[in-house]
Design an enzyme around this catalytic site. Structure first.
Site, short mmCIF file in Angstrom:
data_model
loop_
_atom_site.label_atom_id
_atom_site.label_comp_id
_atom_site.label_asym_id
_atom_site.label_seq_id
_atom_site.Cartn_x
_atom_site.Cartn_y
_atom_site.Cartn_z
N LYS A 1 -2.55 -40.07 23.61
CA LYS A 1 -4.00 -39.82 23.53
C LYS A 1 -4.32 -38.86 22.38
CE LYS A 1 -3.76 -42.50 26.00
NZ LYS A 1 -2.70 -43.19 26.74
N GLY B 1 5.01 -57.16 22.11
CA GLY B 1 4.35 -56.92 23.40
C GLY B 1 2.93 -56.40 23.20
N VAL C 1 -0.41 -52.48 27.39
CA VAL C 1 -1.18 -51.26 27.14
C VAL C 1 -0.55 -50.43 26.02
CG1 VAL C 1 -2.01 -49.13 28.19
CG2 VAL C 1 -1.88 -51.21 29.57
N VAL D 1 9.32 -63.31 20.68
CA VAL D 1 10.26 -62.77 19.68
C VAL D 1 11.69 -63.05 20.15
CG1 VAL D 1 11.04 -60.71 18.46
CG2 VAL D 1 8.61 -61.01 18.98
N ALA E 1 7.70 -52.87 22.62
CA ALA E 1 6.87 -52.39 23.75
C ALA E 1 6.79 -53.50 24.80
CB ALA E 1 5.47 -52.01 23.25
N VAL E 2 7.98 -53.85 25.33
CA VAL E 2 8.06 -54.99 26.24
C VAL E 2 8.12 -54.57 27.71
CG1 VAL E 2 9.10 -56.52 24.52
CG2 VAL E 2 10.58 -55.12 25.99
N HIS F 1 -30.70 -40.11 32.17
CA HIS F 1 -31.10 -40.84 30.97
C HIS F 1 -31.19 -39.89 29.80
CE1 HIS F 1 -33.12 -43.66 28.35
NE2 HIS F 1 -34.00 -42.71 28.06
P1 FAD Z 1 8.05 -39.69 34.69
O1 FAD Z 1 6.82 -39.16 34.07
O2 FAD Z 1 8.86 -40.68 33.91
O3 FAD Z 1 8.92 -38.42 35.06
C1 FAD Z 1 10.19 -38.51 35.58
C2 FAD Z 1 10.98 -37.27 35.21
O4 FAD Z 1 12.18 -37.25 35.95
C3 FAD Z 1 11.39 -37.21 33.75
O5 FAD Z 1 11.15 -35.93 33.22
C4 FAD Z 1 12.88 -37.53 33.78
O6 FAD Z 1 13.59 -36.92 32.72
C5 FAD Z 1 13.26 -36.91 35.11
N1 FAD Z 1 14.48 -37.45 35.71
C6 FAD Z 1 14.81 -38.77 35.87
N2 FAD Z 1 16.00 -38.87 36.50
C7 FAD Z 1 16.41 -37.60 36.74
C8 FAD Z 1 17.57 -37.05 37.36
N3 FAD Z 1 18.53 -37.81 37.86
N4 FAD Z 1 17.67 -35.70 37.42
C9 FAD Z 1 16.70 -34.90 36.92
N5 FAD Z 1 15.59 -35.37 36.34
C10 FAD Z 1 15.45 -36.70 36.25
N6 FAD Z 1 -0.08 -43.58 32.39
C11 FAD Z 1 -1.37 -43.31 32.64
O7 FAD Z 1 -1.77 -43.22 33.81
N7 FAD Z 1 -2.27 -43.11 31.61
C12 FAD Z 1 -1.90 -43.21 30.31
O8 FAD Z 1 -2.72 -43.03 29.41
C13 FAD Z 1 -0.54 -43.50 30.02
N8 FAD Z 1 -0.12 -43.59 28.74
C14 FAD Z 1 1.20 -43.82 28.49
C15 FAD Z 1 1.61 -43.90 27.16
C16 FAD Z 1 2.94 -44.13 26.86
C17 FAD Z 1 3.38 -44.21 25.42
C18 FAD Z 1 3.89 -44.25 27.92
C19 FAD Z 1 5.35 -44.46 27.61
C20 FAD Z 1 3.49 -44.17 29.24
C21 FAD Z 1 2.14 -43.96 29.54
N9 FAD Z 1 1.68 -43.89 30.85
C22 FAD Z 1 0.35 -43.67 31.11
C23 FAD Z 1 2.60 -44.06 32.02
C24 FAD Z 1 2.93 -42.69 32.61
O9 FAD Z 1 3.53 -41.89 31.63
C25 FAD Z 1 3.85 -42.87 33.81
O10 FAD Z 1 3.26 -43.76 34.73
C26 FAD Z 1 4.10 -41.54 34.49
O11 FAD Z 1 4.66 -40.60 33.61
C27 FAD Z 1 5.04 -41.75 35.68
O12 FAD Z 1 5.26 -40.54 36.33
P2 FAD Z 1 6.59 -40.27 37.15
O13 FAD Z 1 6.49 -38.88 37.65
O14 FAD Z 1 6.80 -41.36 38.12
O15 FAD Z 1 7.77 -40.39 36.09
P1 AMP Z 2 3.61 -54.15 29.53
O1 AMP Z 2 4.63 -54.56 30.56
O2 AMP Z 2 2.19 -54.12 30.00
O3 AMP Z 2 4.01 -52.92 28.79
O4 AMP Z 2 3.61 -55.32 28.44
C1 AMP Z 2 4.76 -55.80 27.81
C2 AMP Z 2 4.41 -57.12 27.16
O5 AMP Z 2 5.49 -57.53 26.34
C3 AMP Z 2 4.15 -58.25 28.15
O6 AMP Z 2 2.85 -58.75 27.96
C4 AMP Z 2 5.21 -59.29 27.82
O7 AMP Z 2 4.72 -60.62 27.92
C5 AMP Z 2 5.55 -58.96 26.37
N1 AMP Z 2 6.91 -59.41 25.96
C6 AMP Z 2 8.08 -59.21 26.61
N2 AMP Z 2 9.13 -59.73 25.93
C7 AMP Z 2 8.61 -60.28 24.77
C8 AMP Z 2 9.16 -60.95 23.64
N3 AMP Z 2 10.48 -61.20 23.51
N4 AMP Z 2 8.31 -61.36 22.66
C9 AMP Z 2 6.98 -61.12 22.74
N5 AMP Z 2 6.41 -60.47 23.78
C10 AMP Z 2 7.19 -60.05 24.79
#
Ligand code: FAD
Ligand code: AMP
Length: 475
Positions: free
Chosen positions: A58, A189, A192, A246, A277-278, A452
């Site tokens: 963000k 992909g 999002v 791909v 980003a699959v 408004h």
């Molecule tokens: P995580 O945030 O993955 O946290 C898990 C933690 O546990 C990590 O720090 C990991 O290192 C630790 N861990 C794992 N295994 C162990 C272990 N054995 N011992 C100790 N520590 C461990 N979601 C949204 O809602 N809004 C968004 O805008 C959004 N944007 C995103 C953008 C990107 C680029 C990505 C990659 C994800 C985004 N998400 C978004 C998804 C969001 O980040 C996740 O859904 C969320 O972080 C999940 O939370 P969690 O606590 O389940 O896991």
């Molecule tokens: P998400 O699970 O929302 O992060 O989206 C991942 C996207 O990647 C999905 O829409 C899949 O259809 C797409 N995807 C996965 N594998 C491939 C591939 N080999 N080539 C093109 N798109 C893919």
């Protein structure tokens, strides 16, 4: 060190850290173990979300949107700027500063709430026992606990045909850290993450090609929302190719060749960087000893019931590593609910009202069911929509794009879903989540006074349109 706790939480992301704080608030003696490190090798709480997910993405979306507006939108306001340039190093250091301040904020919250924090990698072994090792693999702690909450989160999927080299072929984390704007980027992909990161680098000047295997764009969203979003993304120069599977990615002399099939034909694109980003997979490798009894499915997700109970009594699991959407707020709500259940309360998560947001421009947001889902379920519905172009505020902001659609039960008028594409809909969706949480009818929303001029008037008018009585809509 060997110690006993009421609750051991594994994972310090939005699922784990929120669960740990709520447990401590409820008087439970709690330890949270997290292994995440920052670039300097120090612990960094907040999980994927704060370190390499929601927050850094963000921050970059905001920087790149300001840059894009300065180049393409400000002139309409009579504002002219010359020699506009982007300092990627400064943009990245702003982002890193935000991450640092938020991740260290979690450490402070732990202190304030008396949650003990251990930096290391945890493993659940038999008899409600958790072991912790440091980065050298040495055993540092052994904890026993009445309850264990598993919140290990998820990691990016890596495909064999396109392994990351963390330079020219990267995952989302790599794409958040480019030190300059690549000329040409291929994204695999159109989910999002692909769309958000594609938007960032496209706005900063890269040519972005997004290859998506599915024939439908944003299949989970309302089709009219997806159509409008696709139209706007195309205008911005995002080259999204659907039905493009791909097959392989190959690097040679710093350039990457993407080979993909579309129908019966094979195509190639040469790019400077590839973002894979699959999707994401649960981070459960090595988390559970074979004799601990916690069951995972064949994809590694921890099996839980609706209340986040695993196969072992008093071992719970929340967030990305269990069924349901991989969203930070879903993880946190599950964390709170589990803490409350452990403390003898009645934790509750309404999975029907989890909001979805895509932070592109225009933003996309929805809650509840789409019309297609309702049709499939045989539920009769009525709907009303309203364009932002007919609201004074969106016009004043020079963002008269998109619309709001309210879908309600045909017989009871209860709101079943709200779908939006347009300016700041990430904020507007909350009102609709609340309405659905309170089992509101479209009439309730229609009879609610909206200030408004605000963008929220589009929500109001869409609710009025359900009974065909929108005021500012022709036809
Ligand atoms: P995580 O945030 O993955 O946290 C898990 C933690 O546990 C990590 O720090 C990991 O290192 C630790 N861990 C794992 N295994 C162990 C272990 N054995 N011992 C100790 N520590 C461990 N979601 C949204 O809602 N809004 C968004 O805008 C959004 N944007 C995103 C953008 C990107 C680029 C990505 C990659 C994800 C985004 N998400 C978004 C998804 C969001 O980040 C996740 O859904 C969320 O972080 C999940 O939370 P969690 O606590 O389940 O896991
Ligand atoms: P998400 O699970 O929302 O992060 O989206 C991942 C996207 O990647 C999905 O829409 C899949 O259809 C797409 N995807 C996965 N594998 C491939 C591939 N080999 N080539 C093109 N798109 C893919």
């Amino acid at each position: 060190m060997s110690e006993n706790f009421d609750v051991v939480v594994i994972g310090g992301g939005p699922g784990g850290y929120v669960a740990a704080i709520r447990c401590a608030q409820l008087g439970l003696n709690t330890v949270c173990i997290d292994k995440q490190t920052n670039a300097k090798g120090a612990s960094s709480l907040g999980g994927t979300c704060l370190n390499v997910g929601c927050i850094p993405s963000k921050a970059l979306l905001d920087s790149s949107e300001q840059f894009h507006k300065l180049n393409h939108q400000f002139a309409a306001h009579g504002i002219h700027a010359q020699s506009v340039s982007i300092d990627v190093e400064k943009m990245q250091s702003r982002k890193n500063g935000i991450v640092k301040s938020l991740t260290s904020g979690i450490a402070q919250l732990f202190k304030a709430n008396k949650v003990k924090f251990i930096h290391g990698t945890a493993k659940v072994v038999a008899d409600h026992t958790v072991t912790v090792v440091n980065s050298d693999g040495e055993l540092t702690d052994t904890f026993t606990a009445q309850h264990i909450i598993l919140a290990p989160g998820s990691t990016p999927v890596e495909l064999k045909s396109m392994p990351f080299n963390h330079n020219t072929i990267v995952d989302s984390t790599g794409a958040l850290n480019f030190d300059r704007v690549p000329e040409r980027i291929g994204i695999i992909g159109a989910g999002v993450i692909g769309l958000e990161l594609g938007s960032v680098w496209n706005r900063l000047g890269a040519d972005v090609i997004i290859l998506e295997a599915m024939d439908k764009f944003l299949a989970a969203a309302d089709p009219q929302v997806s159509k409008e979003a696709a139209r706007q993304f195309k205008k911005q120069g995002l080259d999204i190719r659907l039905g493009a599977m791909v097959q392989s990615v190959k690097e040679e002399s710093g350039k990457v060749t993407l080979t993909y099939t579309k129908g019966d034909s094979e195509h190639q694109e040469v790019v400077d960087r590839v973002i894979v980003a699959v999707g994401r997979r649960p981070a459960t490798d090595g988390l559970l000893s074979s004799d601990c009894g916690v069951i995972t499915d064949d994809r590694g997700f921890i099996e839980v019931d609706d209340d986040c109970r695993t196969s072992i009594e008093n071992v719970w699991a929340v967030g990305d590593a269990v069924r349901g959407p991989m969203l930070a707020h879903k993880s946190s709500e599950e964390g709170v609910a589990v803490a409350e259940r452990i403390a003898g309360g009645h934790g509750h998560v309404d999975f029907n009202t989890v909001p979805w947001v895509i932070y592109t421009a225009p933003e996309i947001a929805w809650v509840g069911k789409t019309e297609a889902e309702l049709k499939e379920e045989g539920i009769e519905f009525k709907s009303g929509s309203f364009p932002f172009a007919a609201t004074g505020r969106a016009k004043a902001m020079e963002e008269p794009i998109g619309f709001v659609k309210v879908v309600a039960d045909k017989n009871t008028d209860r709101i079943l879903g709200v779908h939006m594409v347009g300016p700041h809909v990430s904020e507007l969706i909350s009102e609709c989540v609340l309405a659905m949480e309170f089992r509101a009818s479209s009439e309730d929303l229609a009879r609610t006074i909206h200030a408004h001029p605000t963008l929220s008037e589009a929500v109001h008018e869409a609710a009025l349109a359900v009974e065909k009585r929108a005021i500012h809509k022709v036809g």
